[in-house]
Write a protein that holds these residues in place. Structure first.
Motif, PDB file in Angstrom:
ATOM      1  N   VAL A  82     -60.610  56.161  -8.341  1.00  0.00           N
ATOM      2  CA  VAL A  82     -61.456  55.955  -9.517  1.00  0.00           C
ATOM      3  C   VAL A  82     -62.853  56.474  -9.205  1.00  0.00           C
ATOM      4  N   ASP A  83     -63.335  57.417 -10.032  1.00  0.00           N
ATOM      5  CA  ASP A  83     -64.667  57.967  -9.799  1.00  0.00           C
ATOM      6  C   ASP A  83     -65.533  57.784 -11.038  1.00  0.00           C
ATOM      7  N   ALA A  84     -66.782  58.240 -10.944  1.00  0.00           N
ATOM      8  CA  ALA A  84     -67.733  58.053 -12.040  1.00  0.00           C
ATOM      9  C   ALA A  84     -67.276  58.760 -13.309  1.00  0.00           C
ATOM     10  N   GLN A  85     -66.611  59.913 -13.178  1.00  0.00           N
ATOM     11  CA  GLN A  85     -66.131  60.630 -14.358  1.00  0.00           C
ATOM     12  C   GLN A  85     -65.062  59.843 -15.095  1.00  0.00           C
ATOM     13  N   LEU A  86     -64.157  59.218 -14.350  1.00  0.00           N
ATOM     14  CA  LEU A  86     -63.143  58.390 -14.995  1.00  0.00           C
ATOM     15  C   LEU A  86     -63.778  57.185 -15.684  1.00  0.00           C
ATOM     16  N   MET A  87     -64.787  56.627 -15.055  1.00  0.00           N
ATOM     17  CA  MET A  87     -65.508  55.510 -15.669  1.00  0.00           C
ATOM     18  C   MET A  87     -66.181  55.950 -16.963  1.00  0.00           C
ATOM     19  N   ASP A  88     -66.789  57.134 -16.942  1.00  0.00           N
ATOM     20  CA  ASP A  88     -67.443  57.655 -18.144  1.00  0.00           C
ATOM     21  C   ASP A  88     -66.425  57.860 -19.264  1.00  0.00           C
ATOM     22  N   ALA A  89     -65.272  58.432 -18.931  1.00  0.00           N
ATOM     23  CA  ALA A  89     -64.236  58.668 -19.941  1.00  0.00           C
ATOM     24  C   ALA A  89     -63.733  57.346 -20.513  1.00  0.00           C
ATOM     25  N   ALA A  90     -63.571  56.344 -19.645  1.00  0.00           N
ATOM     26  CA  ALA A  90     -63.118  55.033 -20.114  1.00  0.00           C
ATOM     27  C   ALA A  90     -64.149  54.409 -21.050  1.00  0.00           C
ATOM     28  N   ARG A  91     -65.393  54.490 -20.665  1.00  0.00           N
ATOM     29  CA  ARG A  91     -66.470  53.917 -21.480  1.00  0.00           C
ATOM     30  C   ARG A  91     -66.524  54.599 -22.846  1.00  0.00           C
ATOM     31  N   HIS A  92     -66.411  55.918 -22.844  1.00  0.00           N
ATOM     32  CA  HIS A  92     -66.454  56.692 -24.087  1.00  0.00           C
ATOM     33  C   HIS A  92     -65.311  56.302 -25.021  1.00  0.00           C
ATOM     34  N   ALA A  93     -64.156  55.947 -24.443  1.00  0.00           N
ATOM     35  CA  ALA A  93     -62.993  55.589 -25.249  1.00  0.00           C
ATOM     36  C   ALA A  93     -62.956  54.102 -25.608  1.00  0.00           C
ATOM     37  N   GLY A  94     -63.952  53.334 -25.159  1.00  0.00           N
ATOM     38  CA  GLY A  94     -64.009  51.914 -25.490  1.00  0.00           C
ATOM     39  C   GLY A  94     -63.283  51.012 -24.521  1.00  0.00           C
ATOM     40  N   TYR A  95     -63.103  51.500 -23.279  1.00  0.00           N
ATOM     41  CA  TYR A  95     -62.388  50.726 -22.264  1.00  0.00           C
ATOM     42  C   TYR A  95     -63.268  50.463 -21.049  1.00  0.00           C
ATOM     43  N   VAL A  96     -62.825  49.522 -20.225  1.00  0.00           N
ATOM     44  CA  VAL A  96     -63.379  49.314 -18.902  1.00  0.00           C
ATOM     45  C   VAL A  96     -62.209  49.345 -17.924  1.00  0.00           C
ATOM     46  N   ILE A  97     -62.436  49.829 -16.709  1.00  0.00           N
ATOM     47  CA  ILE A  97     -61.379  49.906 -15.706  1.00  0.00           C
ATOM     48  C   ILE A  97     -61.446  48.673 -14.802  1.00  0.00           C
ATOM     49  N   LYS A  98     -60.329  47.977 -14.682  1.00  0.00           N
ATOM     50  CA  LYS A  98     -60.207  46.817 -13.812  1.00  0.00           C
ATOM     51  C   LYS A  98     -58.940  46.960 -12.969  1.00  0.00           C
ATOM     52  N   LEU A  99     -58.977  46.454 -11.740  1.00  0.00           N
ATOM     53  CA  LEU A  99     -57.753  46.351 -10.954  1.00  0.00           C
ATOM     54  C   LEU A  99     -57.045  45.073 -11.401  1.00  0.00           C
ATOM     55  N   LEU A 100     -55.879  45.249 -12.019  1.00  0.00           N
ATOM     56  CA  LEU A 100     -55.157  44.104 -12.568  1.00  0.00           C
ATOM     57  C   LEU A 100     -53.868  43.842 -11.820  1.00  0.00           C
ATOM     58  N   ALA A 101     -53.565  42.563 -11.675  1.00  0.00           N
ATOM     59  CA  ALA A 101     -52.215  42.128 -11.316  1.00  0.00           C
ATOM     60  C   ALA A 101     -51.525  41.776 -12.620  1.00  0.00           C
ATOM     61  N   VAL A 102     -50.414  42.459 -12.920  1.00  0.00           N
ATOM     62  CA  VAL A 102     -49.693  42.242 -14.174  1.00  0.00           C
ATOM     63  C   VAL A 102     -48.302  41.708 -13.842  1.00  0.00           C
ATOM     64  N   CYS A 103     -48.004  40.525 -14.365  1.00  0.00           N
ATOM     65  CA  CYS A 103     -46.695  39.899 -14.177  1.00  0.00           C
ATOM     66  C   CYS A 103     -46.120  39.687 -15.573  1.00  0.00           C
ATOM     67  N   GLU A 104     -44.959  40.279 -15.840  1.00  0.00           N
ATOM     68  CA  GLU A 104     -44.488  40.352 -17.211  1.00  0.00           C
ATOM     69  C   GLU A 104     -42.999  40.028 -17.307  1.00  0.00           C
ATOM     70  N   ARG A 105     -42.639  39.236 -18.326  1.00  0.00           N
ATOM     71  CA  ARG A 105     -41.244  38.976 -18.638  1.00  0.00           C
ATOM     72  C   ARG A 105     -40.748  40.092 -19.558  1.00  0.00           C
ATOM     73  N   LEU A 106     -39.650  40.726 -19.191  1.00  0.00           N
ATOM     74  CA  LEU A 106     -39.092  41.823 -19.971  1.00  0.00           C
ATOM     75  C   LEU A 106     -37.785  41.378 -20.610  1.00  0.00           C
ATOM     76  N   THR A 107     -37.603  41.690 -21.888  1.00  0.00           N
ATOM     77  CA  THR A 107     -36.368  41.341 -22.595  1.00  0.00           C
ATOM     78  C   THR A 107     -35.543  42.605 -22.824  1.00  0.00           C
ATOM     79  N   GLY A 108     -34.324  42.414 -23.326  1.00  0.00           N
ATOM     80  CA  GLY A 108     -33.455  43.553 -23.599  1.00  0.00           C
ATOM     81  C   GLY A 108     -32.964  44.243 -22.348  1.00  0.00           C
ATOM     82  N   GLN A 109     -32.749  43.461 -21.283  1.00  0.00           N
ATOM     83  CA  GLN A 109     -32.328  44.023 -19.995  1.00  0.00           C
ATOM     84  C   GLN A 109     -30.912  43.560 -19.647  1.00  0.00           C
ATOM     85  N   GLY A 110     -30.025  43.586 -20.652  1.00  0.00           N
ATOM     86  CA  GLY A 110     -28.681  43.074 -20.466  1.00  0.00           C
ATOM     87  C   GLY A 110     -27.883  43.771 -19.381  1.00  0.00           C
TER      88      GLY A 110
END
Length: 446
Positions: free
Chosen positions: A232-260
């Motif tokens: 992650v560099d300053a250019q990616l941060m600028d692009a994220a900001r311009h698009a209305g986002y912020v970059i965070k390191l996330l832990a994502v734990c998700e229940r998925l359905t339709g996995q028969g």
């Protein structure tokens, strides 16, 4: 003071957290006894070197290098040494002797959790670990107890203070990664070797613990997809900001359905850690500095957020001592300790089975037909374009590895399957029209 039943407490480790735990036990023992219903006698502190300097001055007579002697006969053992060994052996020994264990050791629980919980079940003891996932933030007990009657569908957590500090400053100041990392090391937020933090290992351990609790499934650490923030560099941060986002390191734990095809119930889970684009209006986007936050989505309770200090000696000691009080209350009440529930036994799917949105940043030649070629490759790969932004870089190149006449394209996608996206990006890199795949960032929290 009321004549309470007395419980023997052994402490293993007197580092930043352990020394604070010991100091509070010694200074506020009467107050803690009132809350626990039992006097908490700190009978000793096992350390590697009794003469080592410490943040808090501790009674010399309590320090010992013989952990085993302390463990035998203790009612509650607090393990704050960290690492795998001798912590694993000492915890199993403590449980085998009938003691309850309090630990903040995320690495140990993420790699040997099932073994440790099984050892507790064998003797009817309990393992408490509120401080192992998010420092002072109370998240373990809500997941294990408060939400036990609900269905947790998703967890998104900022669970590493070092990376949040770095990314937050990069976002707000436009600074580069290396500069902020150096500051973080100078301030003590980052270790001299920051690999565990910046490459996502610390967050992956915590994600495994949170997912195991939330989905009642043993999640091995090697099933957690992990990416760090070093690209992650300053250019990616600028692009994220311009698009209305912020970059965070996330832990994502998700229940998925339709996995028969992989589960009789049709459900599975995904556990992953990576730098993520979060909309600026999302609550996690406003988590600044070295703070942590865990955002939980449950079927009945709805959206819940837990926020606070994710590290620090005093802060983490708060969570440890809360567990000590809980363990003391269990001893007074009697009965068998409540074990961990892993009966759901849901399969943990690889990252390729996840569907989400993406932002792809490419460097291409600034010439006619390139964008059409890129769009065609994405379409062939079943990746649907939502937005496209193009900017022409300086004729001399903004970087040493950028050729003159280079354009940067930022593509936002509709929800796509990770495997399709990965295959498509590989084809883009080999297409001849793309000079460099700058980044592929997932979008979460929409």
């Amino acid at each position: 003071m009321t004549d309470y039943r007395r419980l023997r407490v052994a402490l293993l480790g007197a580092g930043a957290v352990g020394s604070q735990v010991a100091a509070i036990l010694l200074k506020h023992g009467d107050e803690l006894a009132d809350r626990a219903g039992a006097a908490l006698d700190l009978v000793g502190i096992a350390v590697r070197n009794p003469d080592a300097p410490r943040d808090v001055e501790l009674p010399r007579e309590l320090l010992t290098t013989d952990a085993e002697e302390l463990i035998v006969g203790a009612d509650i053992v607090i393990e704050l040494m960290g690492g795998i060994e001798p912590a694993r052996t000492d915890i199993v020994t403590a449980l085998g002797s009938g003691a309850d264990v309090v630990t903040a050791n995320k690495a140990l629980l993420a790699t040997h959790g099932p073994e440790i919980f099984d050892a507790a079940d064998q003797v009817g003891a309990s393992v408490y670990y509120e401080a192992a996932a998010a420092g002072a933030i109370p998240i373990i007990r809500p997941l294990r107890d408060s939400l036990a009657g609900d269905r947790v569908n998703r967890i998104m957590g900022i669970v590493n203070g070092t990376t949040n500090y770095i990314l937050d400053r990069m976002d707000r100041e436009g600074s580069e990664f290396a500069d902020v990392l150096a500051d973080a090391q100078a301030l003590g937020y980052a270790e001299a070797d920051p690999t565990a933090d910046v490459e996502g290992y610390d967050a992956a351990q915590k994600a495994a613990i949170l997912a195991s609790l939330a989905f009642h499934t043993a999640v091995p650490l090697d099933a957690v997809h992990r990416e760090g923030i070093t690209k992650v560099d300053a250019q990616l941060m600028d692009a994220a900001r311009h698009a209305g986002y912020v970059i965070k390191l996330l832990a994502v734990c998700e229940r998925l359905t339709g996995q028969g095809e992989v589960s009789p119930s049709g459900e599975a889970i995904s556990v992953r850690v990576y730098p993520t684009l979060i909309p600026r209006e999302h609550p996690l986007a406003s988590v600044h500095g070295a703070n942590n936050a865990v955002f939980v989505q449950a079927a009945a309770a709805g959206d819940l957020m837990f926020y606070g200090a994710g590290a620090g000696g005093v802060q983490t000691a708060s969570a440890v001592l809360g567990d000590v009080v809980s363990a003391a209350r269990r001893h007074i009440a009697g009965g068998v300790g409540v074990g961990e529930s892993t009966r759901a036994n849901l399969p943990v799917l690889p990252i390729g089975r996840v569907t989400t949105r993406y932002q792809i940043t490419l460097e291409v030649s600034d010439e006619p037909g390139v964008l059409a070629t890129v769009a065609g490759i994405l379409s062939e790969g079943r990746v649907s374009i939502a937005t496209v932004e193009q900017s022409v870089l300086d004729v001399a190149g903004d970087r040493a590895d950028e050729a003159p006449g280079t354009a940067r394209i930022v593509i936002g996608t509709h929800p796509s399957l990770e495997q399709d996206l990965s295959d498509t990006v590989a084809r883009l890199a080999e297409s001849g029209v793309v000079g460099r795949v700058v980044s592929v960032l997932r979008v979460e929290g929409d």
